[in-house]
Design an enzyme around this catalytic site. Structure first.
Site, mmCIF file in Angstrom:
data_model
loop_
_atom_site.group_PDB
_atom_site.id
_atom_site.type_symbol
_atom_site.label_atom_id
_atom_site.label_comp_id
_atom_site.label_asym_id
_atom_site.label_seq_id
_atom_site.Cartn_x
_atom_site.Cartn_y
_atom_site.Cartn_z
ATOM 1 N N SER A 115 -41.443 -14.100 5.432
ATOM 2 C CA SER A 115 -41.294 -14.679 6.937
ATOM 3 C C SER A 115 -42.743 -15.027 7.516
ATOM 4 O O SER A 115 -43.444 -15.619 6.572
ATOM 5 C CB SER A 115 -40.492 -13.761 7.884
ATOM 6 O OG SER A 115 -40.337 -14.182 9.099
ATOM 7 N N ASP A 130 -30.917 -20.968 7.719
ATOM 8 C CA ASP A 130 -32.180 -20.165 8.406
ATOM 9 C C ASP A 130 -32.303 -20.957 9.808
ATOM 10 O O ASP A 130 -32.512 -21.984 9.811
ATOM 11 C CB ASP A 130 -33.182 -20.410 7.653
ATOM 12 C CG ASP A 130 -34.438 -19.501 8.055
ATOM 13 O OD1 ASP A 130 -34.516 -19.175 9.490
ATOM 14 O OD2 ASP A 130 -35.317 -19.142 7.313
ATOM 15 N N HIS A 157 -32.030 -16.201 7.598
ATOM 16 C CA HIS A 157 -33.710 -15.836 7.497
ATOM 17 C C HIS A 157 -33.810 -14.642 6.796
ATOM 18 O O HIS A 157 -34.725 -14.296 6.189
ATOM 19 C CB HIS A 157 -34.041 -15.731 8.749
ATOM 20 C CG HIS A 157 -35.654 -15.795 9.084
ATOM 21 N ND1 HIS A 157 -36.288 -16.830 8.410
ATOM 22 C CD2 HIS A 157 -36.378 -14.953 9.358
ATOM 23 C CE1 HIS A 157 -37.539 -16.895 8.764
ATOM 24 N NE2 HIS A 157 -37.919 -15.472 9.029
HETATM 25 C C1 MLT Z 1 -43.610 -16.804 11.903
HETATM 26 O O1 MLT Z 1 -44.013 -16.706 13.260
HETATM 27 O O2 MLT Z 1 -44.490 -16.635 11.210
HETATM 28 C C2 MLT Z 1 -42.544 -17.524 11.626
HETATM 29 O O3 MLT Z 1 -41.822 -18.169 12.801
HETATM 30 C C3 MLT Z 1 -41.577 -16.487 11.265
HETATM 31 C C4 MLT Z 1 -41.386 -15.042 11.994
HETATM 32 O O4 MLT Z 1 -42.298 -14.307 11.733
HETATM 33 O O5 MLT Z 1 -40.329 -15.094 12.641
#
Ligand code: MLT
Length: 206
Positions: A103, A153, A184
């Site tokens: 992520s 996701d 996700h």
């Molecule tokens: C981010 O902010 O890098 C992406 O939206 C993934 C997350 O951290 O939720």
């Protein structure tokens, strides 16, 4: 040099590549140690904590909203992380690591690949998206990258991860992109695919 709070676990198998573990939003340096061990048993593990806080939750760069990034911060923080990795390599005597990012951690890993390709030997990007709207096209010279996306996701649109895969391929990386029947969150399939993939990469490098 910018210091990161981090964990380091030395290798127990000299043949396994060092891994750079990059957690998701709200995680920390302990989060991915178990995953790193499952994916690549015996590897040295370098696991920093993101230096940005969003309502108390550690991240690797600032965002303006979900999926909307402060790109100046992305660039600055990616370079900081690159310096930390270079310094940690000297301190701990390890080779260039393979990143395992989830992520937000996958997004900073993608940024680092684009901005400072020499920092990492390869990367496993779990639920990554394109971190920069005007990305440079680096020379990735066959660098192995596994990108695992989730079909449902809600954070990463399929078009976005496909764009990231295309950009990395056009830059010369050896990209394997798989879309899993997942959201996700990580699934067992991520672990199995990542473990099999690292096995083939480690064999090719040997
Ligand atoms: C981010 O902010 O890098 C992406 O939206 C993934 C997350 O951290 O939720």
């Amino acid at each position: 040099m910018t210091e990161f709070i981090h964990r380091f676990e030395p290798a127990t198998n000299a043949g396994s590549p060092p891994m750079l573990l990059l957690h998701g939003t709200g995680g920390d340096e302990n989060d991915l140690l178990g995953l790193g061990k499952m994916i690549s048993p015996g590897s040295a593990l370098l696991s920093p904590r993101g230096r940005v806080l969003e309502h108390g939750m550690p991240r690797f760069f600032r965002r303006l909203a979900e999926g909307v990034f402060d790109e100046a911060d992305v660039r600055r923080r990616a370079l900081e992380l690159g310096e930390f990795v270079a310094d940690a390599r000297q301190r701990y005597g390890i080779a260039a690591p393979v990143a395992v990012g989830f992520s937000n951690g996958a997004n900073i890993a993608a940024a680092l690949l684009l901005l400072k390709p020499d920092v990492m030997a390869g990367a496993i990007l779990l639920r990554a998206m394109l971190p920069l709207s005007d990305p440079p096209k680096p020379e990735l010279g066959g660098k192995p990258i596994l990108l695992l996306s989730g079909q449902t996701d809600p954070i990463v649109p399929a078009t976005n991860s496909a764009k990231l895969a295309a950009l990395l391929s056009e830059s010369g990386a050896s990209v394997e992109h798989k879309v899993l029947s997942a959201g996700h969150q990580l699934s067992q399939a991520d672990v199995t695919l990542a473990r099999n993939w690292i096995g083939t990469v480690a064999t090719e490098a040997a």
